[in-house]
Design a protein around this motif. Structure first.
Motif, PDB file in Angstrom:
ATOM      1  N   ARG A   1      -2.671  23.685 -12.171  1.00  0.00           N
ATOM      2  CA  ARG A   1      -4.670  24.235 -13.461  1.00  0.00           C
ATOM      3  C   ARG A   1      -4.697  23.260 -14.420  1.00  0.00           C
TER       4      ARG A   1
ATOM      5  N   SER B   1      -8.316  20.342  -5.599  1.00  0.00           N
ATOM      6  CA  SER B   1      -7.584  21.354  -5.725  1.00  0.00           C
ATOM      7  C   SER B   1      -7.046  21.739  -4.741  1.00  0.00           C
TER       8      SER B   1
ATOM      9  N   ASN C   1      -4.261  32.415  -4.643  1.00  0.00           N
ATOM     10  CA  ASN C   1      -4.866  31.074  -4.345  1.00  0.00           C
ATOM     11  C   ASN C   1      -5.328  30.259  -3.033  1.00  0.00           C
TER      12      ASN C   1
ATOM     13  N   VAL D   1      -6.432  25.472  -5.970  1.00  0.00           N
ATOM     14  CA  VAL D   1      -6.126  25.358  -7.402  1.00  0.00           C
ATOM     15  C   VAL D   1      -6.524  24.313  -8.221  1.00  0.00           C
TER      16      VAL D   1
END
Length: 969
Positions: free
Chosen positions: A85, A33, A528, A41
């Motif tokens: 993503r 992430s 984000n 993300v």
């Protein structure tokens, strides 16, 4: 594990049929992430392709479903362009080889996941040291070729060698539609000329690129390629007729938004026969930048700048001798000069210094000739991003405006204005960078956790962008635009150029599935952010992790968020961390991977839920050897051993623990019992019942158990504990030494006497290490509290601890677990035996016994981390050992770790990183030195015919005439 969405489940099923490794687990998604940027993300899945065919299958399956694809190498991106993503493709795991080296053509064909230093090493090996791959960003020990191409990375020697785009000959690609194309310096073709659909796609894209170029000849010439480090945007000037329609170089710096790279042909450069490093000291970085023009006249290979904040942090983390060779000053330039003849290079250097002195800004200078000094200086520069993240005073600094570039002759004026802007916003910036190329890295104390702080951050970045554009600069000088700068590009480029960028992207990726959000159609600048949305829970801990400066989060949250993702833990050479990652190559087993799992835990995110009870975090921490090397090798000082201990303590509260937590975790208690009947216990653990006993204790049957010392032997070596406090030093017979190697105690007392010190031996206290490493902190704190009370005798006498891991526990863990003045006083008095020897030699002592000519020393991880990386080597050199061979790396046993049944195989793999090769390379008559008992046992496991000694035994003026075997009462 969270339930998969329908597209992810379908994708997983399709790729599984093809044998492709696609991981949709919550722990894996947590690890990926993040990169080294401010952003977070979570991906849908992570793939680990082995071949270009795997990549074709993954990309086609994702495009069919509209799932984004993000290419990733070492995950060291500071701009957020290695997270996404959809599916993240990690090339570093399997597609990491050099396919061919052609010395005559001066080229190499490589896979995208190869680490830059590995490529350089392989090239130099294949060409007998004649050639190398030139780009050398500071992250080169873990950054990959694919990442360097994606960002158009530069590096410390870009003054001489330019950017990665200057060294790319051809790129083998997979397009968004799943076709294999090859981009060259004069066009685009199908990788396989018999692949008709690929031929058609190559023709379509090439025609579109030609039309785009013809429409924008003037725009490309006027807006692009204006300064050496204009990395922002797409590099479309390479498509101009005068540049040969160089499609390969046009794709460099496109950040994976146009195609997926599966191989690259790169150019090699000759290694200069002669080189020297000149270190120049200045009052500040502005003065240093004003000398840029003078230095550039002398054809340097590198001009790198750092300021005192980074140096101070390095010394704070790793000791005063971690930075050596600096001249006077508060800011410094490293100037590399090279050439064919050393005398000419030295003359050029002397002339340069003379001219700089005449200019009046230079404070001091020196030629750094010693290789160790050069290495220490370059390491400060290379660790700049991490060192500037958590400074000595405890403040935090972050990326956000850290990669701008201007023309080198304008750098000084730019620095003046950027400093004024920082002052206007009441912000502090830590600066370092590539002065010769006009590129500055600035980490700033932004507050990303509050709305007010994020507002200040946004306004500052927009003002800084305006300033950069006013100087004719580039908002990215080497790290790419990514999520950090893409939204700012319209401030730098005209609408016409932005439209050309969009067309370029669309020609390659009509479905917009490749790394969406970078360069074209960006996401919001402050969207984000990783620090936005952290769970405000208190996260109470036993360890005192309170930072030295105020931060609006719990100390444990602040501690685990110390990892900013620079990834030094993924390096295969240098230092000691992270031994488990070096063995497995899995992000899960890196310090960074573990920190990311913990960061997700404190967010209480869907990817890692359940807090302290998280099975994902437990799995992530399982292969951590608690070697503590990360606490000093990590530029930010992440101490994963401490975080693991804290997690295990909470995780197992009120629950049944693994068997080894009872057998090895409570070892101090069992040793007290075993000494009463040592001969019987030893016969049982060495006989037919050994495997049964091992299985019952959760231990491996493949490792021989140590012999327990008897009460008689302990009494003879340790003696009765004295409390009179008249001796010069206290010798602490720790649990391991008392229970397994009591002969070391007698040797240590005799060595200290030889050095003119009387000693008082104590064996009535314990450091609690086995309880700490197994996360039984209530018992550890109780044990350490008692130790602090007994050892705090009102004196400041040194306490010499013979086992390095116990010495480290007393020095570091004691004051963090026992929050009393007594604990702090005792911790300050602790010495390792090597440290005590060094102190005595510095006072003029030399051993009365001859020392061996050749010693191989296993550097103890905890001593390395807490008392300094070179503690044992320095002690050996100080007593006159002429040849010291260091096995600098974890031995693999690491206390309980290597004795646990599930960890034996990894333990032996870790031993192959340093200790095992050192033993094989050591002559038969070389002395093997293992102050740590774990290291001693690993030597015995690796080579039963070898014996190893403690430093005290090596220097013992009156050693026993023959080995002292265990005896009964």
């Amino acid at each position: 594990m969270a339930e998969l969405t329908r597209p992810a489940a379908d994708l997983h099923a399709e790729l599984a049929e093809l044998g492709i490794d696609l991981d949709t687990g919550t722990r894996r998604r947590a690890e990926y992430s993040f990169d080294a940027s401010n952003y977070r993300v979570p991906p849908l899945a992570v793939a680990f392709p082995h071949t270009p065919a795997d990549v074709v299958a993954i990309v086609r399956a994702c495009t069919d479903r509209g799932i984004p694809v993000t290419s990733r190498g070492g995950g060291t991106s500071l701009a957020g362009n290695a997270i996404g993503r959809g599916v993240v493709l990690d090339f570093s795991r399997h597609m990491n080889r050099v396919r061919a080296v052609d010395a005559s053509a001066r080229t190499a064909v490589v896979e995208p996941g190869i680490v830059l230093t590995d490529l350089q090493k392989d090239v130099q090996l294949a060409t007998d040291g004649a050639f190398t791959f030139a780009p050398d960003p500071s992250s080169k020990s873990r950054a990959t070729v694919g990442g360097a191409i994606g960002n158009d990375a530069c590096g410390n020697h870009s003054v001489r060698y330019g950017r990665t785009s200057d060294h790319v000959v051809a790129l083998d690609l997979v397009t968004a539609s799943g076709h294999r194309l090859t981009a060259t310096r004069d066009g685009l073709r199908a990788t396989d000329p018999d692949d008709v659909p690929a031929v058609d796609e190559a023709a379509r894209i090439a025609t579109g690129l030609d039309l785009l170029t013809q429409e924008h000849l003037g725009d490309f010439r006027l807006e692009l390629g204006r300064i050496p480090r204009q990395v922002s945007g797409f590099h479309l000037a390479n498509l101009l007729p005068e540049n040969g329609f160089d499609v390969a170089r046009a794709l460099v710096g496109s950040e994976g938004t146009c195609a997926v790279i599966v191989a690259a042909t790169v150019a090699l450069v000759p290694v200069p026969p002669a080189a020297m490093l000149l270190c120049l000291g200045y009052h500040d970085l502005v003065d240093a930048a004003r000398d840029n023009a003078i230095i550039l006249d002398y054809s340097p290979a590198a001009i790198e700048g750092i300021d005192s904040a980074i140096v101070d942090t390095m010394r704070h983390l790793r000791g005063a001798d971690s930075v050596v060779g600096l001249p006077d000053g508060q800011a410094w330039l490293y100037v590399d000069l090279d050439g064919d003849d050393l005398a000419e290079v030295e003359l050029r250097g002397a002339e340069l210094v003379s001219k700089l002195r005449a200019a009046g800004r230079l404070v001091d200078s020196r030629v750094v000739g010693d290789p160790a000094e050069r290495a220490s200086l370059w390491r400060v520069r290379e660790d700049g991003a991490g060192l500037s993240a958590r400074l000595v005073e405890g403040g935090e600094s972050w990326t956000g405006w850290e990669d701008s570039a201007v023309a080198p002759d304008q750098l000084a004026d730019y620095l003046v204005d950027i400093k004024a802007l920082l002052a206007e916003f009441d912000l502090t910036g830590v600066m370092y960078g590539h002065f010769g190329a006009g590129c500055m890295h600035i980490r700033i104390n932004f507050d990303q956790r509050t709305d007010e702080g994020r507002d200040v951050m946004s306004r500052f970045i927009h003002r800084a962008a305006e300033l950069c554009v006013r100087f004719g600069g580039s908002m990215s000088g080497e790290h790419g635009d990514g999520r950090a700068r893409s939204a700012l590009l319209p401030m730098m480029y005209t609408p016409t150029m932005m439209a050309a960028f969009a067309t370029f992207k669309r020609l390659w990726d009509p479905a917009a599935v490749l790394n969406p959000g970078s360069i074209v159609e960006p996401e919001p600048l402050l969207g984000n952010l990783a620090l936005d949305g952290v769970n405000p829970r208190a996260w109470q801990t036993s360890f005192d992790l309170t930072p030295t400066s105020d931060v609006p989060v719990a100390p444990f949250v602040h501690a685990v968020q110390g990892c900013i993702g620079v990834g030094r833990c993924r390096a295969s050479t240098g230092g000691v961390m992270c031994p488990s990652y070096r063995a497995t190559g899995d992000e899960k087993d890196s310090t960074r991977g573990r920190a990311r799992a913990l960061q997700e835990m404190v967010r209480n995110s869907p990817t890692v839920a359940d807090g302290w009870r998280s099975e994902d975090v437990k799995e992530s921490l399982d292969l951590c050897l608690s070697c503590k090397a990360c606490s000093t090798d990590c530029p930010v000082g992440v101490d994963m051993a401490t975080y693991k201990s804290e997690f295990l303590d909470h995780h197992y509260r009120g629950r049944v623990r693994p068997l080894s937590h009872y057998s090895l975790g409570w070892l101090p208690v069992w040793l007290k019992i075993a000494e009463r009947s040592a001969p019987v216990v030893n016969r049982l653990t060495a006989g037919r019942l050994a495997k049964v006993a091992a299985r019952l204790g959760g231990l491996t049957p493949h490792r021989s158990m140590p012999e327990f010392a008897s009460r008689k032997q302990i009494r003879r070596e340790v003696g009765e504990t004295s409390r009179d406090g008249t001796a010069d030093v206290v010798v602490l017979a720790d649990t391991f030494t008392r229970g397994f190697r009591p002969e070391v105690v007698g040797a240590a007392s005799r060595v200290l006497a030889d050095a003119g010190l009387s000693s008082q031996c104590r064996s009535d206290v314990c450091c609690g290490l086995t309880w700490i490493s197994t996360g039984q902190l209530k018992q550890a704190t109780k044990t350490l509290t008692r130790a602090a009370e007994l050892l705090d005798d009102g004196t400041d006498r040194p306490i010499v601890v013979l086992e390095p891991s116990c010495a480290a526990a007393f020095r570091k863990d004691l004051p963090e677990l026992v929050h009393t003045d007594a604990a702090r006083r005792v911790a300050a008095r602790i010495r390792s035996f090597a440290g005590a020897v060094l102190e005595r030699t510095e006072a003029g002592w030399s051993p009365s016994v001859p020392v061996p000519e050749d010693v191989t020393v296993q550097t103890h991880c905890h001593e390395y981390a807490v008392f300094g990386a070179a503690a044992q080597r320095k002690a050996l050199q100080a007593v006159g050992v002429p040849r010291v061979r260091e096995a600098t790396g974890c031995c693999g046993v690491a206390g309980n770790f290597g004795f646990e049944a599930d960890h034996y195989d990894l333990s032996m793999q870790v031993a192959e990183q340093a200790l095992a090769p050192a033993l094989r390379d050591s002559p038969e008559d070389a002395v093997i030195l293992t102050d740590g008992f774990s290291c001693h046992m690993q030597v015995r496991q690796l080579d039963p015919d070898r014996s190893s000694k403690h430093l005290a035994q090596l220097l013992d003026p009156a050693p026993p005439s023959k080995p002292d075997h265990q005896s009964g009462d």
